[in-house]
Design an enzyme around this catalytic site. Sequence first.
Site, PDB file in Angstrom:
ATOM      1  N   ILE A  85       0.867  -1.169   0.000  1.00 19.01           N
ATOM      2  CA  ILE A  85       0.000   0.000   0.000  1.00 19.01           C
ATOM      3  C   ILE A  85       0.909   1.226   0.000  1.00 19.01           C
ATOM      4  O   ILE A  85       1.790   1.349   0.849  1.00 19.01           O
ATOM      5  CB  ILE A  85      -0.928   0.026   1.225  1.00 19.01           C
ATOM      6  CG1 ILE A  85      -1.791  -1.245   1.256  1.00 19.01           C
ATOM      7  CG2 ILE A  85      -1.799   1.277   1.181  1.00 19.01           C
ATOM      8  CD1 ILE A  85      -2.683  -1.442   0.052  1.00 19.01           C
ATOM      9  N   LYS A  86       0.696   2.111  -0.976  1.00 26.76           N
ATOM     10  CA  LYS A  86       1.544   3.291  -1.120  1.00 26.76           C
ATOM     11  C   LYS A  86       1.008   4.442  -0.275  1.00 26.76           C
ATOM     12  O   LYS A  86      -0.176   4.787  -0.343  1.00 26.76           O
ATOM     13  CB  LYS A  86       1.614   3.713  -2.593  1.00 26.76           C
ATOM     14  CG  LYS A  86       2.308   2.696  -3.480  1.00 26.76           C
ATOM     15  CD  LYS A  86       2.285   3.098  -4.941  1.00 26.76           C
ATOM     16  CE  LYS A  86       3.261   4.202  -5.243  1.00 26.76           C
ATOM     17  NZ  LYS A  86       3.346   4.474  -6.709  1.00 26.76           N
ATOM     18  N   ILE A  87       1.909   5.027   0.514  1.00 26.46           N
ATOM     19  CA  ILE A  87       1.585   6.166   1.376  1.00 26.46           C
ATOM     20  C   ILE A  87       2.649   7.230   1.159  1.00 26.46           C
ATOM     21  O   ILE A  87       3.844   6.924   1.174  1.00 26.46           O
ATOM     22  CB  ILE A  87       1.568   5.750   2.865  1.00 26.46           C
ATOM     23  CG1 ILE A  87       0.495   4.680   3.107  1.00 26.46           C
ATOM     24  CG2 ILE A  87       1.329   6.961   3.767  1.00 26.46           C
ATOM     25  CD1 ILE A  87       0.506   4.128   4.524  1.00 26.46           C
TER      26      ILE A  87
END
Length: 370
Positions: free
Chosen positions: A138-140
């Site tokens: 998951i990209k943050i």
Amino acid sequence: MKTTQQLHELGQSIWLDNITRGLLINGTLARYINELSVTGLTSNPSIFDQAIRNSDFYDAAIREKALAGKSGEAPFFELALEDLRQASDLFRSVHDTTGGVDGWASLEVSPLLANNTADTIQAAIQLYAQANRKNLFIKIPGNKAGIPAIEEVIFAGVPVNVTLLFSREHYISAAEAYMRGIERRLAVGLDPKVTSVASLFISRWDVAIQAKVSETLRNRLGIAIAMRTYKAYRELLTSPRWQKLIDAGARSQRLLWASTGTKDPNAPDTLYLEALAASNTVNTIPEKTLLAFAEHGTVGRTLPLDGGNAEAVLAEFAQAGVNEAALAALAARLQQEGEQSFAKSWNSLMACITSKCAVLAQTHLGATKS
């Protein structure tokens, strides 16, 4: 041996910075895996906007979701996860044989949450659970609101691709957030093996200062920033704090080169791949750049662990007026512009899906009535 295989052999993972349903359906991604040593994939709102807007591969699925009454972000995330589950499955054998180090796909939380820590945490945990694939990042974003979110999401056991990093200082902040999350897991007896990568954006540096420097300095700043950051990365890997985590069973957060497609038409199209060959790193590259590198790229010397001539190059920029204060300000500006760019793509993507939902549902109902 192909140049892509050479990079793989020296310890750099090649990830495709693209995903479309067409790449999955026609077997192109599988071919890149088998023939070009591609071992992962990244996505972002801009990529999905282009994929959905410029093809009809998604139309049947969009029609189905529209007829089911779905709207807003929900149909997009369902579409994206359908693609990314397939991609994750294609990379699963790589993931398993590397013990979870490689073989990842990535999905970004909504860019509209970039300045909302609590909602970013909730969205990241929810999307990872909904994906139901252990090899999905998951990209943050590694901005002010994202750093505490990264720590919490890592603590929750969700793999994270930290995006929109533009400097050594940005990278160190992201790495420390990752370590804090792992340290907290160890403190309460949880498994420390939660994988992460930290994505440093390269080419946008050179685009930003191209008109402000002489020809001799063009297309050199991004690489110098990368070399400086690589030095900090290698030093951190050998630090007592990191080694303590490794000894406890944690996995190193790898440094990832992002935005490595050449933007200057006068520069080599394989510029950043050839300059940033380095062990224990990832390079995520556009499809066009991947094919160019496979065709005529070369693998020469790898990045020196001590940063090489990075500081000397940066001293040249300082003499040209781009000093350390200017670099810090530019890094902050580039990160903010990156947030704004992804938010713009996100809004465009939502509008595209909303429009397609209305048109395709109406077409279906019209066909049914006739």
